[in-house]
Design an enzyme around this catalytic site. Structure first.
Site, PDB file in Angstrom:
ATOM      1  N   GLU A  80      27.488  -8.829  33.150  1.00  0.00           N
ATOM      2  CA  GLU A  80      28.699  -9.562  33.519  1.00  0.00           C
ATOM      3  C   GLU A  80      28.622 -10.086  34.955  1.00  0.00           C
ATOM      4  O   GLU A  80      28.988 -11.227  35.215  1.00  0.00           O
ATOM      5  CB  GLU A  80      29.909  -8.616  33.371  1.00  0.00           C
ATOM      6  CG  GLU A  80      31.251  -9.264  33.496  1.00  0.00           C
ATOM      7  CD  GLU A  80      31.558 -10.243  32.362  1.00  0.00           C
ATOM      8  OE1 GLU A  80      30.776 -10.295  31.384  1.00  0.00           O
ATOM      9  OE2 GLU A  80      32.555 -10.967  32.484  1.00  0.00           O
ATOM     10  N   ASP A  81      28.117  -9.292  35.889  1.00  0.00           N
ATOM     11  CA  ASP A  81      28.268  -9.620  37.310  1.00  0.00           C
ATOM     12  C   ASP A  81      26.977  -9.983  38.040  1.00  0.00           C
ATOM     13  O   ASP A  81      27.005 -10.275  39.232  1.00  0.00           O
ATOM     14  CB  ASP A  81      28.907  -8.427  38.052  1.00  0.00           C
ATOM     15  CG  ASP A  81      30.341  -8.193  37.605  1.00  0.00           C
ATOM     16  OD1 ASP A  81      30.915  -9.129  37.002  1.00  0.00           O
ATOM     17  OD2 ASP A  81      30.867  -7.097  37.841  1.00  0.00           O
TER      18      ASP A  81
END
Ligand code: MN
Length: 738
Positions: A80-81
């Site tokens: 996700e990051d």
């Protein structure tokens, strides 16, 4: 703590419950995550890696999950990051771990808006269903717990939004998965941001009385502890106070003050076995005054989510009421860690058959009545782990079905009446055939008619969900019994012929009862009907009957041989004179006339205790089995049966009996509230050790208790039976035999 120390702490925690975890890979996951999140900071200003480390720590400490889960927790934010991809993680770690990480990321991306209760429920369902692997949702909950613990650095708007989401989505899911501790913490943390004033009020009131409450808790705990130690009952006891959010709910919903809350304190006693649960209950009611109507036996009748415990509320010496929960260690683990404990048991290979403890598959379980155990396990796995598909009703409700599901599955998921009256189906407003495969997001409408003929047998093959198949089967079972019997009978007879077993062997009066018992049906027609509607198969029926028939044949042969042996013994011309019987050393407190050192066992049918008139029976290969003289299995007729003469032998109780003997009592009573309480009190005052209690009620309001206890001697038994007879409502106390 430095980051390095935190990591070492994690390894230490994992090692404490899983020494064989793959630590090289866990370290690799940590190092990969550290590098990927390099330079990123949390709102608190700390390096980002703190967060995945803390999540992994929760996954280890609170949920005790496996190696893969720890690695996935460390990696849970990298897709996700950071620039990391599924492919990369799959290659470096494993496809499973990549799937777990991606699963957690997917849940992170879902936007939750506050909606009506029913839609919230659908969202929760969707979330659980989307986590195809249960570990995904467990890691996600750990992620949310850590974010809530560190929420103080977020903006007030974000605090409110996340807290609401936690209260409405994650706390209920934790509850559903049976993880009470995490649920409480999530609720308390959410309350802190949703109603800071209410939260502070409760926390400060609790703080003001802290000293008083703590003294009370310690005194009570010591008292219980000491008494149980005196009685040599292995146990753990501890107290806890109701957590702020549940006090909040009671105070504000029921408009009560802190002092008016009944169950502010609770004590928990964890013991080794079910028998001890009831022993401890007797002790607690002896120590403190029970409040009538507050006793609950969730061991005899577990809650729908599988929760088991005895609950009772009593009043302490200072007049403070408190609850006591009594349970075994396993019941405790399931209650505290829920599905995570289940996961753990399953990993160790001890959890077979406990799938029913998943709350959300209870629905499945309810549809399994009357099906075979193997098929049940199979259908459970299909529905639990196969991909799922989400479709909508015309009203916008989400229905969650197994992938490949058809309008038939959808109709039966709505209601069996909808399925049974279905005449057509529309998907996205177009008429489709019954075998049309549904896709995510389809809007499905079922056309029904009162004059519908009902399901056809082909539907069983088209339906993908076990729920639909089970409901269709139920319909056939009910509506078509005659037809089922005819079909089942034909299938059975064909299979019998195929195996070369004549029908007359099955029908022979000396065989039939045993055969029916073996297949667990009351009559042949019942079995035919089951085969006819598909709840049982002809192959299984014939297979089991074949086994039983060969067992019966062997038994005949053995009996015949024994009789011949007995006859030839009798015909022996000169039998040496028997030596005079002499008293010998006892074996388990039993003296067998004329036999030294012989193996002695106590018959299960009548469970004799010292003081009973007894007689022995020489078994084949298991020594002497001891019966009560009044046991039907030792009746004069039985003793005279062919092949049994000479095998009955005089036995008597020695002076050196065992400490205690297990025996069984049956208590028949007029059913009423708190009967079990009085029975456990009677057991407690007579110092009777309980091995188990079973109860059942009859339709005409009688309750029958079967008490399995350990008894020292006839006197103790007599006084226990007297005490039980004195209980109001008790009609009869007997010792079952035969
Ligand atoms: Mn996270």
């Amino acid at each position: 703590m430095t980051i390095q120390e935190q990591y070492e702490n994690l390894e230490k925690t994992v090692r404490s419950y899983n020494p064989s975890a793959d630590f090289a890979r866990i370290r690799a996951a940590f190092e990969f995550a550290q590098k990927a999140h390099e330079g990123q900071k949390r709102k608190s200003g700390e390096p980002y890696i703190i967060h995945p480390l803390a999540v992994a720590q929760i996954v280890a400490e609170e949920l005790k999950l496996d190696s893969e889960s720890i690695e996935a927790a460390l990696l849970h934010d990298v897709i996700e990051d950071t620039a990391a991809t599924h492919e990369q993680i799959s290659k470096l770690f494993s496809p499973t771990i990549a799937d777990l990480v991606e699963g957690v990321s997917k849940l992170t991306r879902i936007q939750y808006a506050t909606k009506e209760d029913e839609q919230m429920e659908n969202l929760r369902k969707m979330l659980i269903a989307m986590s195809k692997d249960i570990r995904v949702i467990l890691i996600k909950i750990a992620d949310r717990l850590h974010n809530m613990r560190t929420m103080e650095y977020q903006s007030p708007a974000k605090q409110k939004q996340k807290s609401l989401e936690t209260m409405e989505i994650y706390a209920p899911i934790s509850h559903r998965l049976g993880m009470q501790r995490i649920k409480w913490e999530l609720e308390d943390l959410s309350l802190k941001y949703l109603d800071p004033i209410g939260y502070d009020e409760i926390v400060s009131k609790l703080d003001a009385k802290r000293q008083e409450y703590e003294d009370f808790m310690r005194r009570t705990q010591d008292q219980i502890d000491q008494r149980l130690n005196d009685l040599n009952i292995q146990h753990i006891v501890y107290g806890r106070m109701k957590h702020p959010y549940s006090i909040y709910r009671k105070m504000f919903n029921q408009n009560k003050s802190l002092d008016e809350i009944f169950d502010l304190f609770a004590f928990r006693v964890i013991v080794e076995n079910v028998g001890d649960c009831y022993n401890v209950l007797g002790v607690i009611h002896d120590l403190y005054k029970p409040i009538l109507g507050r006793f609950k036996d969730y061991i005899g009748t577990p809650k729908p989510n599988g929760y088991q415990s005895l609950h009772t509320t009593v009043i302490g010496p200072d007049g403070l009421p408190f609850e006591v929960q009594i349970r075994t260690r396993e019941m405790h683990e399931i209650a505290e860690y829920g599905v995570a404990a289940h996961w753990k048991y399953k990993q160790n290979g001890q959890g077979a058959g406990t799938e029913g403890r998943y709350e959300w598959v209870r629905r499945l379980l309810e549809n399994q009545e009357g099906t075979d155990a193997e098929e049940y396990i199979h259908s459970l796995k299909v529905d639990m782990f196969a991909d799922e598909v989400f479709v909508f009703t015309p009203g916008g409700d989400v229905q969650n079905l197994p992938a490949g599901a058809t309008p038939i599955d959808f109709a039966y998921a709505i209601h069996s009446a909808v399925g049974n009256h279905m005449v057509g189906a529309k998907v996205n407003n177009r008429i489709v055939t019954f075998d049309h495969v549904l896709k995510n997001g389809d809007i499905v409408e079922i056309l029904t008619s009162k004059s519908a003929k009902g399901p056809s047998r082909d539907w069983m093959k088209i339906a993908k969900s076990s729920e639909a198949r089970s409901k269709i089967r139920q319909w056939f079972k009910k509506e078509r019994r005659d037809e089922n019997i005819a079909n089942g009978r034909a299938a059975f007879e064909a299979e019998l012929k195929h195996c070369g077993i004549p029908m007359k062997d099955v029908l022979a009066p000396e065989n039939l009862p045993g055969l029916l018992k073996r297949v667990a049906y009351g009559s042949l027609d019942d079995m035919y009907a089951a085969i006819g509607y598909g709840g049982f198969t002809a192959q299984k029926a014939v297979n089991r009957m074949q086994g039983e028939l060969s067992r019966i044949a062997k038994q005949h042969q053995a009996d015949k041989a024994a009789m011949e042996a007995a006859l030839s013994r009798e015909n022996k011309p000169e039998e040496p004179a028997k030596p005079a019987p002499k008293k010998v050393k006892s074996e388990q407190g039993i003296i067998v006339e004329g036999l030294d050192n012989c193996l002695v066992k106590f018959s299960k049918c009548c469970t004799p205790v010292p003081g009973d008139a007894i007689i022995g029976f020489i078994t084949r290969g298991y020594g002497v089995s001891v019966h009560r003289c009044d046991c039907p299995n030792a009746s004069p007729e039985k003793q005279k049966q062919p092949g049994q003469e000479g095998r009955w032998i005089k036995v008597s109780w020695g002076s050196d009996t065992n400490d205690s003997y297990p025996t069984t009592l049956e208590v028949v009573c007029k059913d009423r509230l708190n009967l079990l309480l009085d029975i456990s009190a009677a057991l407690s005052v007579t110092n009777t050790f309980v091995l188990g209690i079973q109860s059942r009620s009859t339709e005409d309001q009688f309750a029958i208790f079967r008490l399995e206890v350990r008894i020292k001697n006839g006197e103790q038994l007599k006084s226990l039976m007297n005490k039980l007879n004195q209980i109001s409502g008790v009609l009869r106390v007997t010792r079952p035999a035969g």
